[in-house]
Design an enzyme around this catalytic site. Structure first.
Site, PDB file in Angstrom:
ATOM      1  N   LYS A   1       0.891  -1.328  -0.097  1.00 35.13           N
ATOM      2  CA  LYS A   1      -0.052  -0.193  -0.154  1.00 35.13           C
ATOM      3  C   LYS A   1       0.877   1.264   0.020  1.00 35.13           C
ATOM      4  O   LYS A   1       1.271   1.864   1.164  1.00 35.13           O
ATOM      5  CB  LYS A   1      -1.022  -0.078   1.042  1.00 35.13           C
ATOM      6  CG  LYS A   1      -2.156   0.794   1.019  1.00 35.13           C
ATOM      7  CD  LYS A   1      -3.253   0.537   2.183  1.00 35.13           C
ATOM      8  CE  LYS A   1      -4.387   1.491   2.388  1.00 35.13           C
ATOM      9  NZ  LYS A   1      -5.147   1.692   1.001  1.00 35.13           N
TER      10      LYS A   1
HETATM   11  N1  PMP Z   1      -7.423  -2.031  -3.504  1.00 40.63           N
HETATM   12  C1  PMP Z   1      -7.154  -0.796  -3.128  1.00 40.63           C
HETATM   13  C2  PMP Z   1      -6.523  -0.218  -4.183  1.00 40.63           C
HETATM   14  C3  PMP Z   1      -7.330  -0.208  -2.054  1.00 40.63           C
HETATM   15  O1  PMP Z   1      -6.780   1.188  -1.782  1.00 40.63           O
HETATM   16  C4  PMP Z   1      -8.032  -0.570  -0.981  1.00 40.63           C
HETATM   17  C5  PMP Z   1      -8.321   0.145   0.573  1.00 40.63           C
HETATM   18  N2  PMP Z   1      -7.140  -0.101   1.113  1.00 40.63           N
HETATM   19  C6  PMP Z   1      -8.407  -1.958  -1.142  1.00 40.63           C
HETATM   20  C7  PMP Z   1      -8.385  -2.469  -2.358  1.00 40.63           C
HETATM   21  C8  PMP Z   1      -9.241  -2.520   0.064  1.00 40.63           C
HETATM   22  O2  PMP Z   1      -8.162  -2.974   0.972  1.00 40.63           O
HETATM   23  P1  PMP Z   1      -8.928  -2.975   2.313  1.00 40.63           P
HETATM   24  O3  PMP Z   1     -10.060  -4.020   2.217  1.00 40.63           O
HETATM   25  O4  PMP Z   1      -7.640  -3.801   3.101  1.00 40.63           O
HETATM   26  O5  PMP Z   1      -9.030  -1.807   2.882  1.00 40.63           O
END
Ligand code: PMP
Length: 298
Positions: A154
């Site tokens: 991330k």
């Molecule tokens: N894909 C992307 C590109 C994101 O930014 C997020 C948000 N973090 C997600 C998927 C979903 O991830 P999560 O469920 O861990 O928040």
């Protein structure tokens, strides 16, 4: 407004006022988008406590993101979870969005650093009620190629892609974008993963070219508990256009249904979808609501 004069954040081991906290404008992170972050939520549970949802998973992903990008990461999940609860308590927050960021010191070269900084910010965010359905448009932008980026991380820089896609969708009058990967398979949204339903079976893009989210993992757990069949694989827009329903899931979005893709309206009423059941069960999980299953009432 994300903060006011009284807001407290955690910065490199200290609790400081957000309005007085500073960072180095010569930071490699600011100049090159070279930092990693998390998006976490806390909820007021049914018993009135404040609980961070899946904190270990989020701080573990923060560590993996940092290490993938060669950012030094000397912290343990335990101390960061403790610091996050402290930030929530100091600000008197229960339902909040929490944003830890690991960033680099001043460095105008591309060389690896020996230290990193960490900040943990939080702001109030009410739980989402999930009744609004999204009008989604296929983006002209692809998700970043995993051979060019550490796509499982991330990383701040990846979000330029998300910002462009989301801005484009909104400029065209839609609520949000859907991005394909470099092979034209469905990937994900700018900040959420997607599922679609066809004849009672759920489908979701496999890990590899997406950020396989913590909410996606929770949805898969819910599906396993409910006996819902989920197929992880590579899907095309043609598959999606024939779907009965679809939804996005993510920490900020929680579980949110789609009305349409590229103006094709999904035929199933949202309330009759597996997504609607998952949406409710997700809310129960994050607020730790104990639900007695109908079968066991007899
Ligand atoms: N894909 C992307 C590109 C994101 O930014 C997020 C948000 N973090 C997600 C998927 C979903 O991830 P999560 O469920 O861990 O928040």
């Amino acid at each position: 407004m994300y903060y006011n004069n009284n807001t407290i954040l955690f910065l490199d081991g200290k609790y400081v006022k957000a309005a007085e906290a500073t960072m180095d404008l010569y930071s490699q992170s600011l100049h090159y988008g070279y930092s990693v972050f998390e998006g976490i939520r806390s909820y007021r549970t049914e018993t009135g406590e404040t609980k961070i949802f899946k904190p270990v998973e989020h701080f573990e992903r923060l560590r993996i993101s940092a290490e993938s990008l060669n950012l030094p990461y000397p912290w343990h999940a335990d101390e960061l979870i403790k610091a996050t609860y402290e930030v929530l308590a100091k600000n008197n927050f229960q339902n909040a969005y929490i944003r830890p960021v690991v960033y680099a010191p001043a460095n105008m070269t591309f060389a690896t650093n020996t230290v990193s900084h960490i900040v943990i910010e939080a702001w109030e965010m009410a739980p989402f009620l999930g009744d609004k359905l999204l009008r989604i448009v296929t983006s002209s932008f692809q998700r970043p190629n995993p051979k060019a980026f550490k796509i499982h991380a991330k990383a701040a820089g990846h979000y330029v892609n998300s910002i462009l896609a989301s801005q484009e969708a909104k400029a065209k009058g839609y609520d949000e974008a859907l991005l394909l990967d470099m092979n034209d398979h469905i990937a994900e949204g700018p900040g959420a993963n997607m599922f679609f339903e066809k004849n009672g079976v759920l489908y979701t893009p496999q890990a590899g070219n997406i950020l396989a989210g913590i909410t996606r993992a929770t949805v898969l757990e819910i599906c396993a508990a409910e006996g819902f069949t989920v197929i992880e694989g590579q899907f095309t827009m043609e598959d999606l256009r024939k779907a009965d329903s679809a939804f996005y899931c993510g920490t900020a979005a929680e579980v949110i249904g789609w009305q349409s893709i590229d103006d094709t309206v999904f035929p199933l009423d949202w309330k009759d979808t597996k997504g609607a059941i998952i949406q409710q069960l997700y809310t129960h999980r994050v607020t730790e609501k104990q639900v007695v299953k109908k079968e066991s009432l007899a």
